[in-house]
Scaffold this motif. Structure first.
Motif, PDB file in Angstrom:
ATOM      1  N   ASP A   1       0.873  -1.220  -0.002  1.00 42.64           N
ATOM      2  CA  ASP A   1      -0.061  -0.073  -0.088  1.00 42.64           C
ATOM      3  C   ASP A   1       0.809   1.181   0.165  1.00 42.64           C
ATOM      4  OD1 ASP A   1      -2.594  -1.376  -0.025  1.00 42.64           O
ATOM      5  OD2 ASP A   1      -2.515  -1.337   2.220  1.00 42.64           O
ATOM      6  N   GLN A   2       1.996   1.333   0.840  1.00 43.26           N
ATOM      7  CA  GLN A   2       2.826   2.463   0.768  1.00 43.26           C
ATOM      8  C   GLN A   2       3.508   2.810  -0.533  1.00 43.26           C
ATOM      9  OE1 GLN A   2       2.609  -0.276   2.988  1.00 43.26           O
ATOM     10  NE2 GLN A   2       3.600   0.286   4.940  1.00 43.26           N
TER      11      GLN A   2
ATOM     12  N   THR B   1       0.835   4.234  -2.568  1.00 44.21           N
ATOM     13  CA  THR B   1       0.413   5.588  -2.047  1.00 44.21           C
ATOM     14  C   THR B   1       1.628   6.673  -2.658  1.00 44.21           C
ATOM     15  OG1 THR B   1      -0.604   4.972  -0.011  1.00 44.21           O
ATOM     16  CG2 THR B   1       0.414   6.912  -0.002  1.00 44.21           C
TER      17      THR B   1
ATOM     18  N   SER C   1      -4.592   4.368   1.912  1.00 46.98           N
ATOM     19  CA  SER C   1      -3.353   4.851   2.245  1.00 46.98           C
ATOM     20  C   SER C   1      -3.348   5.431   3.739  1.00 46.98           C
ATOM     21  CB  SER C   1      -3.114   6.210   1.437  1.00 46.98           C
ATOM     22  OG  SER C   1      -2.967   5.959   0.088  1.00 46.98           O
TER      23      SER C   1
END
Length: 218
Positions: A85-86, A89, A122
């Motif tokens: 996810d990072q 993001t 995020s």
């Protein structure tokens, strides 16, 4: 049954999200392709511009966002993916720095939904999620983003802060079925606000989620 997770039922064919964590998980609202195109007026103030310049459809950017969305979904379905996810993001931040919010004109309705999904996930960067809310608000005001996407992200940011939500989109499975993850502001006006965002009545939404909670019990 002890409350275990927050869920959101998919409301469009575009995505089928499975929430397996204790934080609110999104589902594409009815602003997705084929859904209502209700409008929301942005409040007064200096919100960021929806886009840097008049947008022309960018197929490469559209395809990149759809790819990111598919990997996001694969990860939530337990499939191995080569990014987090990072990572998504960080890439969405780069896209926004160059283009502003990925608008419907720029990346299509499905591309805008994909960008929203990444912002919705995020959670480790709440400052960015708040920025995304402001960008979405500006884009919705000019018909360049889904009002439902804005509703879901506004609620997600509020719930992360432990604050009341506006549209009741963030729901968890409680002992007796689905319940709001945090209290709802002005419950008497809830269905009117949901309708403005292109979302179904709250009772209908909870009825749809009840089957998911029941399945979770099984």
């Amino acid at each position: 049954m002890e409350a275990r997770r927050t869920i959101l039922l998919p409301l469009a064919v575009l995505a089928s999200l499975t929430a397996c964590t204790d934080v609110p998980a999104p589902a594409p609202p009815s602003g997705s392709p084929g859904g209502p195109s209700a409008s929301v007026t942005a409040p007064s103030g200096s919100a960021p511009a929806a886009t840097r310049s008049p947008a022309r459809f960018d197929k490469a950017l559209h395809d990149e966002l759809i790819g990111m969305f598919r990997r996001d979904q694969a990860e939530r379905n337990g499939e191995p993916v080569a990014e987090s996810d990072q990572t998504r993001t960080a890439r969405l931040k780069e896209i926004i720095a160059e283009h502003g919010w990925p608008t419907i004109d720029l990346v299509g309705e499905d591309g805008e939904d994909a960008a929203w999904t990444i912002a919705q996930h995020s959670d480790l960067d709440p400052a960015f999620q708040q920025q995304a809310v402001e960008l979405l608000r500006s884009a919705v005001a000019v018909g360049q983003a889904s009002p439902g996407n804005l509703a879901y992200l506004e609620d997600r940011v509020a719930v992360a802060k432990g604050e009341p939500q506006t549209y009741g989109t963030q729901v968890r499975c409680g002992p007796d079925g689905p319940v709001p993850a945090t209290p709802i502001h002005d419950e008497a006006g809830l269905d009117a606000r949901r309708a403005t965002a292109g979302l179904p009545p709250f009772a209908t939404y909870l009825a749809e989620l009840a089957a998911v909670c029941a399945e979770d019990d099984g």
